[in-house]
Design a protein around this motif. Sequence first.
Motif, PDB file in Angstrom:
ATOM      1  N   GLU A  65       3.488  -5.235  -3.018  1.00 38.04           N
ATOM      2  CA  GLU A  65       3.102  -5.707  -1.864  1.00 38.04           C
ATOM      3  C   GLU A  65       3.483  -4.836  -0.519  1.00 38.04           C
ATOM      4  O   GLU A  65       4.640  -4.106  -0.780  1.00 38.04           O
ATOM      5  CB  GLU A  65       3.807  -7.158  -1.504  1.00 38.04           C
ATOM      6  N   VAL A  66       2.643  -4.482   0.223  1.00 36.73           N
ATOM      7  CA  VAL A  66       2.948  -3.670   1.464  1.00 36.73           C
ATOM      8  C   VAL A  66       2.814  -4.113   2.749  1.00 36.73           C
ATOM      9  O   VAL A  66       1.651  -5.058   2.818  1.00 36.73           O
ATOM     10  CB  VAL A  66       1.949  -2.238   1.308  1.00 36.73           C
ATOM     11  N   ALA A  67       3.865  -3.956   3.492  1.00 31.78           N
ATOM     12  CA  ALA A  67       3.575  -4.716   5.114  1.00 31.78           C
ATOM     13  C   ALA A  67       3.026  -3.449   5.813  1.00 31.78           C
ATOM     14  O   ALA A  67       3.296  -2.485   6.093  1.00 31.78           O
ATOM     15  CB  ALA A  67       5.105  -5.072   5.591  1.00 31.78           C
ATOM     16  N   PHE A  68       2.067  -4.134   6.590  1.00 28.37           N
ATOM     17  CA  PHE A  68       1.351  -3.118   7.646  1.00 28.37           C
ATOM     18  C   PHE A  68       1.764  -3.665   9.048  1.00 28.37           C
ATOM     19  O   PHE A  68       1.669  -4.946   9.268  1.00 28.37           O
ATOM     20  CB  PHE A  68      -0.248  -3.298   7.503  1.00 28.37           C
ATOM     21  N   LEU A  69       2.466  -2.927   9.889  1.00 24.38           N
ATOM     22  CA  LEU A  69       2.786  -3.297  11.039  1.00 24.38           C
ATOM     23  C   LEU A  69       2.128  -2.598  12.211  1.00 24.38           C
ATOM     24  O   LEU A  69       1.617  -1.873  12.043  1.00 24.38           O
ATOM     25  CB  LEU A  69       4.342  -2.426  11.142  1.00 24.38           C
ATOM     26  N   ASN A  70       2.176  -3.687  13.429  1.00 20.59           N
ATOM     27  CA  ASN A  70       1.873  -3.416  14.651  1.00 20.59           C
ATOM     28  C   ASN A  70       0.289  -2.962  14.547  1.00 20.59           C
ATOM     29  O   ASN A  70      -0.257  -1.989  15.342  1.00 20.59           O
ATOM     30  CB  ASN A  70       2.719  -1.692  15.058  1.00 20.59           C
ATOM     31  N   MET A  88     -11.805  -6.109  -5.528  1.00 18.49           N
ATOM     32  CA  MET A  88     -10.830  -6.306  -4.854  1.00 18.49           C
ATOM     33  C   MET A  88     -11.286  -6.732  -3.341  1.00 18.49           C
ATOM     34  O   MET A  88     -12.218  -6.224  -2.739  1.00 18.49           O
ATOM     35  CB  MET A  88      -9.994  -5.223  -4.482  1.00 18.49           C
ATOM     36  N   PRO A  89     -10.817  -7.923  -2.840  1.00 18.41           N
ATOM     37  CA  PRO A  89     -11.351  -8.294  -1.417  1.00 18.41           C
ATOM     38  C   PRO A  89     -10.973  -7.537  -0.330  1.00 18.41           C
ATOM     39  O   PRO A  89     -10.100  -6.713  -0.489  1.00 18.41           O
ATOM     40  CB  PRO A  89     -10.552  -9.603  -1.233  1.00 18.41           C
ATOM     41  N   PRO A  90     -12.083  -7.064   0.612  1.00 17.58           N
ATOM     42  CA  PRO A  90     -11.757  -6.139   1.505  1.00 17.58           C
ATOM     43  C   PRO A  90     -10.611  -6.781   2.615  1.00 17.58           C
ATOM     44  O   PRO A  90     -10.124  -7.683   2.617  1.00 17.58           O
ATOM     45  CB  PRO A  90     -12.813  -6.247   2.517  1.00 17.58           C
ATOM     46  N   VAL A  91      -9.983  -5.550   3.103  1.00 15.01           N
ATOM     47  CA  VAL A  91      -8.889  -5.851   4.257  1.00 15.01           C
ATOM     48  C   VAL A  91      -9.389  -5.649   5.610  1.00 15.01           C
ATOM     49  O   VAL A  91      -9.919  -4.823   5.846  1.00 15.01           O
ATOM     50  CB  VAL A  91      -7.619  -5.104   3.873  1.00 15.01           C
ATOM     51  N   GLY A  92      -9.021  -6.463   6.546  1.00 16.52           N
ATOM     52  CA  GLY A  92      -9.389  -6.600   8.084  1.00 16.52           C
ATOM     53  C   GLY A  92      -8.043  -6.944   8.715  1.00 16.52           C
ATOM     54  O   GLY A  92      -7.988  -8.176   8.741  1.00 16.52           O
ATOM     55  N   ILE A  93      -7.299  -6.015   9.432  1.00 21.42           N
ATOM     56  CA  ILE A  93      -6.056  -6.848  10.040  1.00 21.42           C
ATOM     57  C   ILE A  93      -6.159  -6.182  11.407  1.00 21.42           C
ATOM     58  O   ILE A  93      -6.358  -4.916  11.746  1.00 21.42           O
ATOM     59  CB  ILE A  93      -5.015  -6.004   9.435  1.00 21.42           C
ATOM     60  N   SER A  94      -6.075  -7.128  12.452  1.00 19.35           N
ATOM     61  CA  SER A  94      -6.085  -6.850  13.812  1.00 19.35           C
ATOM     62  C   SER A  94      -5.194  -7.691  14.289  1.00 19.35           C
ATOM     63  O   SER A  94      -5.153  -9.125  14.136  1.00 19.35           O
ATOM     64  CB  SER A  94      -7.310  -6.543  14.387  1.00 19.35           C
ATOM     65  N   ASN A  95      -4.547  -7.450  15.586  1.00 21.07           N
ATOM     66  CA  ASN A  95      -3.733  -8.453  16.476  1.00 21.07           C
ATOM     67  C   ASN A  95      -2.889  -9.064  15.563  1.00 21.07           C
ATOM     68  O   ASN A  95      -2.713 -10.343  15.943  1.00 21.07           O
ATOM     69  CB  ASN A  95      -4.836  -9.474  17.099  1.00 21.07           C
ATOM     70  N   GLN A  96      -2.059  -8.461  14.813  1.00 14.72           N
ATOM     71  CA  GLN A  96      -0.914  -9.068  14.060  1.00 14.72           C
ATOM     72  C   GLN A  96       0.269  -7.788  14.207  1.00 14.72           C
ATOM     73  O   GLN A  96      -0.087  -6.799  13.876  1.00 14.72           O
ATOM     74  CB  GLN A  96      -1.276  -9.231  12.732  1.00 14.72           C
ATOM     75  N   ASN A  97       1.467  -8.397  14.401  1.00 21.56           N
ATOM     76  CA  ASN A  97       2.539  -7.757  14.220  1.00 21.56           C
ATOM     77  C   ASN A  97       2.892  -7.250  12.912  1.00 21.56           C
ATOM     78  O   ASN A  97       3.476  -6.009  12.879  1.00 21.56           O
ATOM     79  CB  ASN A  97       3.804  -8.266  14.884  1.00 21.56           C
ATOM     80  N   GLU A  98       2.511  -7.930  11.868  1.00 22.07           N
ATOM     81  CA  GLU A  98       2.800  -7.677  10.477  1.00 22.07           C
ATOM     82  C   GLU A  98       1.710  -8.476   9.693  1.00 22.07           C
ATOM     83  O   GLU A  98       1.674  -9.610   9.834  1.00 22.07           O
ATOM     84  CB  GLU A  98       4.186  -7.948  10.095  1.00 22.07           C
ATOM     85  N   ALA A  99       1.603  -7.681   8.773  1.00 18.18           N
ATOM     86  CA  ALA A  99       0.268  -8.335   7.587  1.00 18.18           C
ATOM     87  C   ALA A  99       0.725  -7.842   6.221  1.00 18.18           C
ATOM     88  O   ALA A  99       0.773  -6.476   6.197  1.00 18.18           O
ATOM     89  CB  ALA A  99      -1.259  -8.314   8.009  1.00 18.18           C
ATOM     90  N   ARG A 100       0.677  -8.371   5.350  1.00 18.82           N
ATOM     91  CA  ARG A 100       0.944  -8.109   3.924  1.00 18.82           C
ATOM     92  C   ARG A 100      -0.159  -7.968   3.147  1.00 18.82           C
ATOM     93  O   ARG A 100      -1.051  -9.149   3.103  1.00 18.82           O
ATOM     94  CB  ARG A 100       2.155  -8.744   3.204  1.00 18.82           C
ATOM     95  N   VAL A 101      -0.019  -7.116   2.245  1.00 18.54           N
ATOM     96  CA  VAL A 101      -1.308  -6.835   1.380  1.00 18.54           C
ATOM     97  C   VAL A 101      -0.651  -6.418  -0.138  1.00 18.54           C
ATOM     98  O   VAL A 101       0.158  -5.711   0.048  1.00 18.54           O
ATOM     99  CB  VAL A 101      -2.234  -5.851   1.643  1.00 18.54           C
ATOM    100  N   THR A 102      -1.266  -7.108  -0.992  1.00 17.40           N
ATOM    101  CA  THR A 102      -0.885  -6.908  -2.424  1.00 17.40           C
ATOM    102  C   THR A 102      -1.927  -6.098  -3.155  1.00 17.40           C
ATOM    103  O   THR A 102      -3.137  -6.445  -3.174  1.00 17.40           O
ATOM    104  CB  THR A 102      -0.583  -8.268  -3.079  1.00 17.40           C
ATOM    105  N   PHE A 103      -1.579  -5.003  -3.702  1.00 17.59           N
ATOM    106  CA  PHE A 103      -2.462  -4.201  -4.541  1.00 17.59           C
ATOM    107  C   PHE A 103      -2.513  -4.543  -5.984  1.00 17.59           C
ATOM    108  O   PHE A 103      -1.496  -4.076  -6.848  1.00 17.59           O
ATOM    109  CB  PHE A 103      -1.889  -2.793  -4.217  1.00 17.59           C
ATOM    110  N   GLN A 104      -3.208  -5.378  -6.303  1.00 18.14           N
ATOM    111  CA  GLN A 104      -3.474  -6.132  -7.795  1.00 18.14           C
ATOM    112  C   GLN A 104      -3.821  -5.245  -8.911  1.00 18.14           C
ATOM    113  O   GLN A 104      -3.297  -5.084  -9.940  1.00 18.14           O
ATOM    114  CB  GLN A 104      -4.296  -7.126  -7.812  1.00 18.14           C
TER     115      GLN A 104
END
Length: 165
Positions: A65-70, A88-104
């Motif tokens: 797992e990796v945490a994406f910040l800011n 693998m499901p796509p990732v779309g992160i916005s307006n979050q201080n931290e979001a975690r993604v697991t690379f299966q």
Amino acid sequence: MINFTPRTLTRRRAIQTITAVCCCAGSAAAARPRAVDQITDTNATAATDMFRFEPNILLVSPGEEVAFLNSRGEHTVHSVPQLWPDGMPPVGISNQNEARVTFQQEGFYGFRCRRHGQYGMVMLVVAGEAGDSEKALAAIDQMRARAREKQAFADLIARYESLRA
């Protein structure tokens, strides 16, 4: 028989407390995933240096797992379909201080900031044995993106290859 004085008990309690704190801090740090930050460097002299992921290449094990910040305000984190493992499901992160993604799965995982990708704000996560770099470079060539973004991905693939050597 050991004779405990108040001073001995205090010292013993301090040692126990320090030991407990060190053990807990170590396990908490071990549980924390690696982090990727999104930087806006106002001291940079060019837009290509101003907006970036830090680090912009990350080698992980499958399942990590990796945490994406800011990912807030002007920065986002979006997967790039051409550099993404099938299924693998796509990732779309916005307006979050931290979001975690697991690379299966093993493979290349390309990310871009939607707003600043055109300036080369891209990153690459490589999970396990990524596979064919030449195939990844051909996929980059087919991307619908500006030349700077394509070149930034190609540079990351080249860096990955040099790390493997």
